[in-house]
Motif scaffolding. Structure first.
Motif, PDB file in Angstrom:
ATOM      1  N   ARG A   1       0.866  -1.182   0.000  1.00 47.21           N
ATOM      2  CA  ARG A   1       0.000   0.000   0.000  1.00 47.21           C
ATOM      3  C   ARG A   1       0.903   1.233   0.000  1.00 47.21           C
ATOM      4  N   ARG A   2       0.361   2.349  -0.378  1.00 45.28           N
ATOM      5  CA  ARG A   2       1.125   3.593  -0.443  1.00 45.28           C
ATOM      6  C   ARG A   2       0.571   4.594   0.569  1.00 45.28           C
ATOM      7  N   THR A   3       1.442   5.458   1.025  1.00 42.96           N
ATOM      8  CA  THR A   3       1.028   6.510   1.951  1.00 42.96           C
ATOM      9  C   THR A   3       0.254   7.574   1.187  1.00 42.96           C
ATOM     10  N   SER A   4      -0.279   8.539   1.904  1.00 42.30           N
ATOM     11  CA  SER A   4      -1.048   9.609   1.255  1.00 42.30           C
ATOM     12  C   SER A   4      -0.180  10.446   0.319  1.00 42.30           C
ATOM     13  N   SER A   5       1.152  10.438   0.555  1.00 42.45           N
ATOM     14  CA  SER A   5       2.055  11.179  -0.335  1.00 42.45           C
ATOM     15  C   SER A   5       2.478  10.349  -1.545  1.00 42.45           C
ATOM     16  N   GLY A   6       2.003   9.108  -1.629  1.00 42.29           N
ATOM     17  CA  GLY A   6       2.309   8.268  -2.777  1.00 42.29           C
ATOM     18  C   GLY A   6       3.531   7.379  -2.614  1.00 42.29           C
ATOM     19  N   LYS A   7       4.217   7.482  -1.473  1.00 45.32           N
ATOM     20  CA  LYS A   7       5.397   6.642  -1.218  1.00 45.32           C
ATOM     21  C   LYS A   7       4.957   5.271  -0.712  1.00 45.32           C
ATOM     22  N   PRO A   8       5.750   4.216  -0.996  1.00 40.85           N
ATOM     23  CA  PRO A   8       5.408   2.896  -0.450  1.00 40.85           C
ATOM     24  C   PRO A   8       5.423   2.908   1.072  1.00 40.85           C
ATOM     25  N   ALA A   9       4.603   2.051   1.684  1.00 41.95           N
ATOM     26  CA  ALA A   9       4.492   1.992   3.144  1.00 41.95           C
ATOM     27  C   ALA A   9       5.765   1.441   3.789  1.00 41.95           C
ATOM     28  N   ILE A  10       6.620   0.832   3.011  1.00 38.76           N
ATOM     29  CA  ILE A  10       7.906   0.327   3.499  1.00 38.76           C
ATOM     30  C   ILE A  10       9.004   0.913   2.621  1.00 38.76           C
ATOM     31  N   ASP A  11      10.091   1.358   3.256  1.00 39.66           N
ATOM     32  CA  ASP A  11      11.180   2.031   2.556  1.00 39.66           C
ATOM     33  C   ASP A  11      12.285   1.045   2.180  1.00 39.66           C
ATOM     34  N   PHE A  12      12.467   0.835   0.875  1.00 38.31           N
ATOM     35  CA  PHE A  12      13.540  -0.020   0.362  1.00 38.31           C
ATOM     36  C   PHE A  12      14.678   0.819  -0.225  1.00 38.31           C
ATOM     37  N   ILE A  13      14.528   2.137  -0.261  1.00 39.04           N
ATOM     38  CA  ILE A  13      15.451   3.023  -0.957  1.00 39.04           C
ATOM     39  C   ILE A  13      16.551   3.561  -0.056  1.00 39.04           C
ATOM     40  N   THR A  14      16.216   4.010   1.146  1.00 32.62           N
ATOM     41  CA  THR A  14      17.162   4.692   2.029  1.00 32.62           C
ATOM     42  C   THR A  14      18.429   3.879   2.272  1.00 32.62           C
ATOM     43  N   ASP A  15      18.277   2.598   2.539  1.00 35.13           N
ATOM     44  CA  ASP A  15      19.416   1.722   2.804  1.00 35.13           C
ATOM     45  C   ASP A  15      19.316   0.504   1.898  1.00 35.13           C
ATOM     46  N   ARG A  16      20.284   0.325   1.065  1.00 35.56           N
ATOM     47  CA  ARG A  16      20.285  -0.760   0.078  1.00 35.56           C
ATOM     48  C   ARG A  16      20.237  -2.154   0.721  1.00 35.56           C
ATOM     49  N   TYR A  17      20.719  -2.258   1.964  1.00 33.62           N
ATOM     50  CA  TYR A  17      20.777  -3.555   2.643  1.00 33.62           C
ATOM     51  C   TYR A  17      19.800  -3.666   3.802  1.00 33.62           C
ATOM     52  N   ASP A  18      18.794  -2.836   3.827  1.00 32.62           N
ATOM     53  CA  ASP A  18      17.838  -2.858   4.924  1.00 32.62           C
ATOM     54  C   ASP A  18      16.441  -2.614   4.385  1.00 32.62           C
ATOM     55  N   ILE A  19      15.456  -2.895   5.205  1.00 32.99           N
ATOM     56  CA  ILE A  19      14.062  -2.578   4.929  1.00 32.99           C
ATOM     57  C   ILE A  19      13.612  -1.760   6.130  1.00 32.99           C
ATOM     58  N   ARG A  20      13.101  -0.560   5.873  1.00 32.56           N
ATOM     59  CA  ARG A  20      12.803   0.366   6.965  1.00 32.56           C
ATOM     60  C   ARG A  20      11.351   0.833   6.909  1.00 32.56           C
ATOM     61  N   ILE A  21      10.860   1.262   8.032  1.00 35.06           N
ATOM     62  CA  ILE A  21       9.568   1.925   8.083  1.00 35.06           C
ATOM     63  C   ILE A  21       9.852   3.401   7.842  1.00 35.06           C
ATOM     64  N   PRO A  22       9.259   3.997   6.814  1.00 37.17           N
ATOM     65  CA  PRO A  22       9.546   5.410   6.559  1.00 37.17           C
ATOM     66  C   PRO A  22       8.935   6.284   7.643  1.00 37.17           C
ATOM     67  N   CYS A  23       9.701   7.245   8.071  1.00 39.46           N
ATOM     68  CA  CYS A  23       9.242   8.160   9.112  1.00 39.46           C
ATOM     69  C   CYS A  23       9.818   9.534   8.848  1.00 39.46           C
ATOM     70  N   ASP A  24       8.956  10.527   8.728  1.00 39.86           N
ATOM     71  CA  ASP A  24       9.418  11.888   8.517  1.00 39.86           C
ATOM     72  C   ASP A  24       9.881  12.534   9.816  1.00 39.86           C
ATOM     73  N   ASP A  25       9.348  12.057  10.926  1.00 46.64           N
ATOM     74  CA  ASP A  25       9.667  12.665  12.215  1.00 46.64           C
ATOM     75  C   ASP A  25      10.487  11.721  13.096  1.00 46.64           C
ATOM     76  N   LEU A  26      11.584  11.188  12.544  1.00 45.82           N
ATOM     77  CA  LEU A  26      12.451  10.300  13.320  1.00 45.82           C
ATOM     78  C   LEU A  26      13.032  11.051  14.507  1.00 45.82           C
ATOM     79  N   ASP A  27      12.914  10.454  15.661  1.00 41.42           N
ATOM     80  CA  ASP A  27      13.503  11.010  16.869  1.00 41.42           C
ATOM     81  C   ASP A  27      14.862  10.349  17.037  1.00 41.42           C
TER      82      ASP A  27
END
Length: 166
Positions: free
Chosen positions: A47-73
């Motif tokens: 599924r995609r977020t309201s901004s059109g990005k996938p609900a899971i981030d495969f781009i940020t780290d080539r060797y990881d699968i991340r939950i995208p978060c704009d407000d990372l603490d």
């Protein structure tokens, strides 16, 4: 075998594989990794977020699968957003399981060895004949990470580790 035809048909109808050969190629990938057993997880049709990005981030780290978060603490533990970090602490005795994410081995951590001021307590539940060791301690990496991690086994060598992580 005829008794497995309905199961195969369901897999092909509800997965990204269109043919039996495509499915078998994925199953052979487990064996080609050097083991005759294992689990291969295939993620598709996210599924995609309201901004059109996938609900899971495969781009940020080539060797990881991340939950995208704009407000990372910055005080949040990486295991809150990173599958690789989470898998590194998933098992109490990580030598029993080998994990690879996106083709790269996960470097595991022995949580009980990373605790400060650790203490062991033995708990005797009324329904179990053997005492269960429980290890308590403080997280040595960050005081901001607190909480509870519990590891258990279903056989007679049950163990629980309680650790200060969030």
């Amino acid at each position: 075998m005829e008794e497995h035809r309905a199961s195969l048909r369901d897999i092909l109808d509800h997965s990204p594989f269109n043919t039996e050969e495509e499915l078998l190629t994925e199953l052979r990938a487990i064996e080609s990794s050097g083991s005759s057993t294992g689990t291969r997880i295939i993620i598709w049709n996210l599924r995609r977020t309201s901004s059109g990005k996938p609900a899971i981030d495969f781009i940020t780290d080539r060797y990881d699968i991340r939950i995208p978060c704009d407000d990372l603490d910055s005080s949040d533990p990486d295991s809150k957003y990173s599958l690789r970090a989470y898998c590194s602490i998933l098992y109490m005795k990580p030598s029993y399981c080998r994990s690879n994410i996106r083709g790269q081995k996960v470097k595991t951590q022995l949580i009980s060895k990373s605790l400060a001021q650790s203490a062991k307590y033995f708990y005797q539940p009324p329904f179990v004949k053997q005492k269960i060791p429980i290890t308590f301690g403080y997280n040595t990496k960050s005081k901001a990470h607190y909480g509870l991690m519990m590891y258990t086994r279903t056989d007679s060598s049950r163990r629980i580790i309680v650790s200060a992580v969030s």
